[in-house]
Enzyme design. Structure first.
Site, mmCIF file in Angstrom:
data_model
loop_
_atom_site.group_PDB
_atom_site.id
_atom_site.type_symbol
_atom_site.label_atom_id
_atom_site.label_comp_id
_atom_site.label_asym_id
_atom_site.label_seq_id
_atom_site.Cartn_x
_atom_site.Cartn_y
_atom_site.Cartn_z
ATOM 1 N N LYS A 22 -1.071 -42.846 83.389
ATOM 2 C CA LYS A 22 -1.415 -41.294 83.841
ATOM 3 C C LYS A 22 -2.372 -40.744 84.667
ATOM 4 C CE LYS A 22 -5.811 -40.218 81.276
ATOM 5 N NZ LYS A 22 -6.377 -39.239 82.035
ATOM 6 N N ASN A 23 -2.585 -41.587 85.182
ATOM 7 C CA ASN A 23 -3.909 -40.575 86.748
ATOM 8 C C ASN A 23 -3.102 -41.422 87.409
ATOM 9 O OD1 ASN A 23 -5.695 -40.297 84.351
ATOM 10 N ND2 ASN A 23 -7.071 -41.950 84.666
ATOM 11 N N ARG A 94 -8.610 -32.317 83.169
ATOM 12 C CA ARG A 94 -9.260 -32.608 84.038
ATOM 13 C C ARG A 94 -8.578 -32.409 84.982
ATOM 14 N NH1 ARG A 94 -14.593 -32.130 86.541
ATOM 15 N NH2 ARG A 94 -13.795 -33.523 88.816
ATOM 16 N N CYS A 118 -12.218 -34.841 79.468
ATOM 17 C CA CYS A 118 -13.029 -35.581 78.292
ATOM 18 C C CYS A 118 -14.364 -34.739 78.381
ATOM 19 C CB CYS A 118 -12.972 -37.070 78.094
ATOM 20 S SG CYS A 118 -11.260 -37.898 77.697
ATOM 21 N N ARG A 123 -18.361 -33.616 84.671
ATOM 22 C CA ARG A 123 -17.430 -33.432 85.755
ATOM 23 C C ARG A 123 -17.187 -31.810 86.633
ATOM 24 N NH1 ARG A 123 -13.780 -36.151 81.919
ATOM 25 N NH2 ARG A 123 -12.756 -36.690 84.343
ATOM 26 N N PRO A 124 -18.419 -32.294 86.967
ATOM 27 C CA PRO A 124 -18.370 -30.643 88.295
ATOM 28 C C PRO A 124 -17.182 -30.876 89.427
ATOM 29 C CG PRO A 124 -20.242 -32.379 88.587
ATOM 30 C CD PRO A 124 -19.669 -32.727 87.885
ATOM 31 N N ASP A 126 -17.574 -30.227 93.228
ATOM 32 C CA ASP A 126 -18.095 -29.224 93.962
ATOM 33 C C ASP A 126 -17.733 -29.939 94.926
ATOM 34 O OD1 ASP A 126 -20.311 -31.152 92.563
ATOM 35 O OD2 ASP A 126 -20.698 -31.743 94.215
ATOM 36 N N LEU A 127 -17.654 -31.120 94.769
ATOM 37 C CA LEU A 127 -16.675 -32.361 96.037
ATOM 38 C C LEU A 127 -15.233 -31.542 96.563
ATOM 39 C CD1 LEU A 127 -18.191 -35.898 94.830
ATOM 40 C CD2 LEU A 127 -19.132 -34.766 96.858
ATOM 41 N N ASP A 306 -12.738 -46.568 82.864
ATOM 42 C CA ASP A 306 -12.707 -46.866 82.373
ATOM 43 C C ASP A 306 -11.850 -47.853 81.359
ATOM 44 O OD1 ASP A 306 -9.597 -44.503 84.411
ATOM 45 O OD2 ASP A 306 -11.982 -43.909 82.610
ATOM 46 N N ARG A 398 -3.437 -38.552 74.696
ATOM 47 C CA ARG A 398 -4.007 -38.284 75.314
ATOM 48 C C ARG A 398 -3.480 -39.178 76.425
ATOM 49 N NH1 ARG A 398 -8.732 -35.925 76.720
ATOM 50 N NH2 ARG A 398 -7.208 -35.338 79.396
HETATM 51 C C1 EPZ Z 1 -10.621 -39.382 87.159
HETATM 52 O O1 EPZ Z 1 -11.541 -38.903 87.158
HETATM 53 C C2 EPZ Z 1 -9.104 -40.160 86.373
HETATM 54 N N1 EPZ Z 1 -9.145 -38.941 85.499
HETATM 55 C C3 EPZ Z 1 -10.933 -40.767 85.561
HETATM 56 O O2 EPZ Z 1 -9.795 -41.476 83.939
HETATM 57 C C4 EPZ Z 1 -11.482 -41.727 85.751
HETATM 58 O O3 EPZ Z 1 -12.567 -41.989 84.552
HETATM 59 C C5 EPZ Z 1 -11.967 -41.090 87.366
HETATM 60 O O4 EPZ Z 1 -11.681 -40.517 88.070
HETATM 61 C C6 EPZ Z 1 -13.433 -42.321 88.032
HETATM 62 O O5 EPZ Z 1 -12.312 -43.182 87.848
HETATM 63 C C7 EPZ Z 1 -7.844 -38.511 86.427
HETATM 64 O O6 EPZ Z 1 -7.565 -39.084 87.575
HETATM 65 C C8 EPZ Z 1 -7.012 -37.487 86.266
HETATM 66 P P1 EPZ Z 1 -13.985 -38.729 89.437
HETATM 67 P P2 EPZ Z 1 -12.079 -37.373 88.093
HETATM 68 O O7 EPZ Z 1 -13.726 -37.635 90.272
HETATM 69 O O8 EPZ Z 1 -10.893 -37.697 89.201
HETATM 70 C C9 EPZ Z 1 -18.867 -36.781 90.084
HETATM 71 C C10 EPZ Z 1 -9.123 -41.615 81.832
HETATM 72 O O9 EPZ Z 1 -9.598 -41.508 80.845
HETATM 73 N N2 EPZ Z 1 -17.836 -36.245 90.664
HETATM 74 O O10 EPZ Z 1 -14.223 -40.146 90.443
HETATM 75 O O11 EPZ Z 1 -12.655 -36.330 87.096
HETATM 76 C C11 EPZ Z 1 -18.265 -36.755 88.615
HETATM 77 O O12 EPZ Z 1 -19.326 -36.067 87.293
HETATM 78 C C12 EPZ Z 1 -10.003 -40.462 82.840
HETATM 79 O O13 EPZ Z 1 -8.263 -41.389 82.367
HETATM 80 C C13 EPZ Z 1 -18.743 -35.136 91.301
HETATM 81 O O14 EPZ Z 1 -19.984 -35.085 91.349
HETATM 82 O O15 EPZ Z 1 -13.218 -38.714 88.230
HETATM 83 C C14 EPZ Z 1 -18.281 -38.363 87.678
HETATM 84 O O16 EPZ Z 1 -19.657 -38.611 87.882
HETATM 85 C C15 EPZ Z 1 -11.534 -39.925 82.134
HETATM 86 N N3 EPZ Z 1 -17.946 -33.872 91.393
HETATM 87 C C16 EPZ Z 1 -17.691 -39.000 89.619
HETATM 88 O O17 EPZ Z 1 -17.720 -38.115 90.524
HETATM 89 C C17 EPZ Z 1 -17.019 -33.289 91.924
HETATM 90 O O18 EPZ Z 1 -16.077 -32.300 92.903
HETATM 91 C C18 EPZ Z 1 -16.585 -39.792 89.615
HETATM 92 O O19 EPZ Z 1 -15.569 -38.992 89.081
HETATM 93 C C19 EPZ Z 1 -16.238 -34.590 91.292
HETATM 94 C C20 EPZ Z 1 -16.955 -36.361 91.036
#
Ligand code: EPZ
Length: 418
Positions: A22-23, A94, A118, A123-124, A126-127, A306, A398
């Protein structure tokens, strides 16, 4: 509303094949927006998130053929249609935000709703925004939309405060078309990043270092349509590894890449499960006693967040105490209260959960609150005494295609009911 009815039926045994990830498929679908040529993606799993993203891309002008039997999807985006998109659709997943990089790269502007997904944390984005602004874009947030504009993206050095998967993907896609070279420092190194980079390089991009914390992207002028098979879903693989463990079963899991699930395999061996790596398959033999174990979720190659909830279901009846530390998301224990309804002994404090193994779990009516938490409740029900009902299963669907069907093929008694 549909629910899963589960009746425990002893150890799960047999063979199961993991679907496409999926991801990985979601960012790859978004990357197709970079070109007006046809892209052909195989091993596309029939997931709710895939259907929602398909509709979002079609709203933006994509023409998509998806054969759910052959799991082959063809995407052609002759022209990108701008307009006030339907936020309610975008807020469901997302990955909707991953169109930003490719639409910005192709048209110089994009105005899209904030994403959803989820509710495992705030889930900001900002990055993602920091990355686009570093590439020269101007951004504006109003009325629940984010507008990003840049006539000519310029390569630059970007340091990510956190190795965010989505931000790394969005910046990689946008900078693939920028003028000059972009270096992403402290990039995410998950296998899904590598799969996306492979796809982009096939399209004509010039990306090196995917899978490490430093990715170098040399911008190119144009992208062509390509074919690609999506990598196996390592989280689905981990979920079936946990299913073998919770039922003391023996499952052969096919279509895996062992390097992607090493941390999960090592945890299972630590708690007493026998693991046999067999090329693109893995045998999980959990006939013996399961001891308590600790997990701390970390960015790849650490233990994946995950898999946290499905591995917690193994701890519920393990001998002794287990500790879970969730370092990635601030609200990823929603499954704990539901597990307690089954008799689990879990105490949480912030991002830490302490699980005391119990002799018996009892079936109960529980609710899926998020994708992976929902899956962990199904696994817990498989080793409880008495029947269970898991509601709000759209969360599970999902991210897991044919989840009940695959579990039934291993001997589970699970039915989808209205
Ligand atoms: C991806 O989400 C996956 N989703 C998530 O899978 C997975 O848990 C996550 O990566 C971590 O491996 C998809 O790929 C569609 P992150 P993503 O940006 O990209 C913070 C599942 O169950 N952050 O790595 O949203 C954020 O708040 C889902 O399949 C910022 O602060 O994850 C979190 O604490 C759930 N600012 C951490 O980073 C930002 O701009 C990790 O988020 C972006 C993220």
């Amino acid at each position: 509303m549909s629910f899963f009815y589960v009746k425990p039926n002893g150890p799960l045994r047999g063979d199961v094949t993991v679907s496409g990830a999926k991801n990985a498929v979601l960012p790859i679908m978004c990357a197709c927006m970079l070109t007006d040529e046809v892209c052909r993606i195989s091993s596309v799993p029939p997931l709710i998130d895939v259907f929602i993203l398909k509709e979002i891309l079609e709203n933006m002008g994509a023409v998509i053929e998806y054969n759910t039997k052959s799991e082959v999807m063809e995407i052609k985006v002759p022209k990108i249609k701008s307009g006030n998109y339907d936020s309610s659709l975008w807020e469901k997943i997302r990955a909707s935000f991953l169109v930003a990089g490719s639409v910005l790269a192709r048209t110089g502007k994009v105005k899209i709703p904030f994403p959803g997904g989820c509710k495992i944390g705030s889930r900001p984005v900002d990055l993602h925004i920091k990355g686009f602004e570093s590439l020269g874009a101007k951004t504006k947030r109003e009325h629940g939309f984010i507008e990003i504009k840049c006539k000519e993206l310029k390569g630059c050095d970007i340091y990510l405060d956190f190795p965010s998967v989505g931000a790394t993907e969005n910046i990689m896609i946008a900078s693939a078309a920028a003028e000059g070279t972009t270096i992403i420092e402290n990039a995410a190194s998950e296998p899904e990043i590598i799969d996306l980079a492979v796809f982009l390089n096939k399209m004509g991009a010039d990306i090196k270092g995917a899978g490490t914390r430093k990715i170098v992207i040399k911008g190119v002028k144009s992208f062509k349509g390509v074919s690609h098979r999506v990598m196996p879903d390592r989280i689905e693989a981990g979920t079936f590894m946990a299913a073998a463990a919770v039922t003391h079963g023996e499952i052969n899991i096919n279509n895996i890449c062992f390097d992607h699930i090493k941390s999960a395999a090592s945890k299972l061996e630590e708690c007493g499960v026998r693991i046999e790596e067999k090329g693109k398959s893995i045998l999980v033999d959990a006939k013996g006693e399961i001891k308590g174990f600790d997990i701390k979720t970390l960015p790849f190659p650490g233990f994946p967040t995950d898999m946290q909830s499905v591995f917690m279901s193994i701890m519920l009846k393990a001998r002794g105490t287990s500790i879970v530390t969730e370092t990635i998301f601030e609200n990823r224990f929603m499954h704990v209260d539901e597990m307690k309804k089954m008799g689990a002994n879990i105490k949480t404090d912030g991002r830490t959960a302490v699980v005391e193994g119990v002799k018996k779990l009892t079936g109960a009516k529980v609710k899926a609150c998020d994708l992976r938490g929902g899956a962990s409740l199904v696994l817990s029900a498989l080793c409880a005494e008495g029947d269970s009902e898991i509601s709000d299963i759209y969360h599970i669907e999902r991210g897991y295609g044919n989840f009940d069907e695959k579990l039934r093929s291993l001997g589970a008694i699970i039915e989808k009911r209205e």
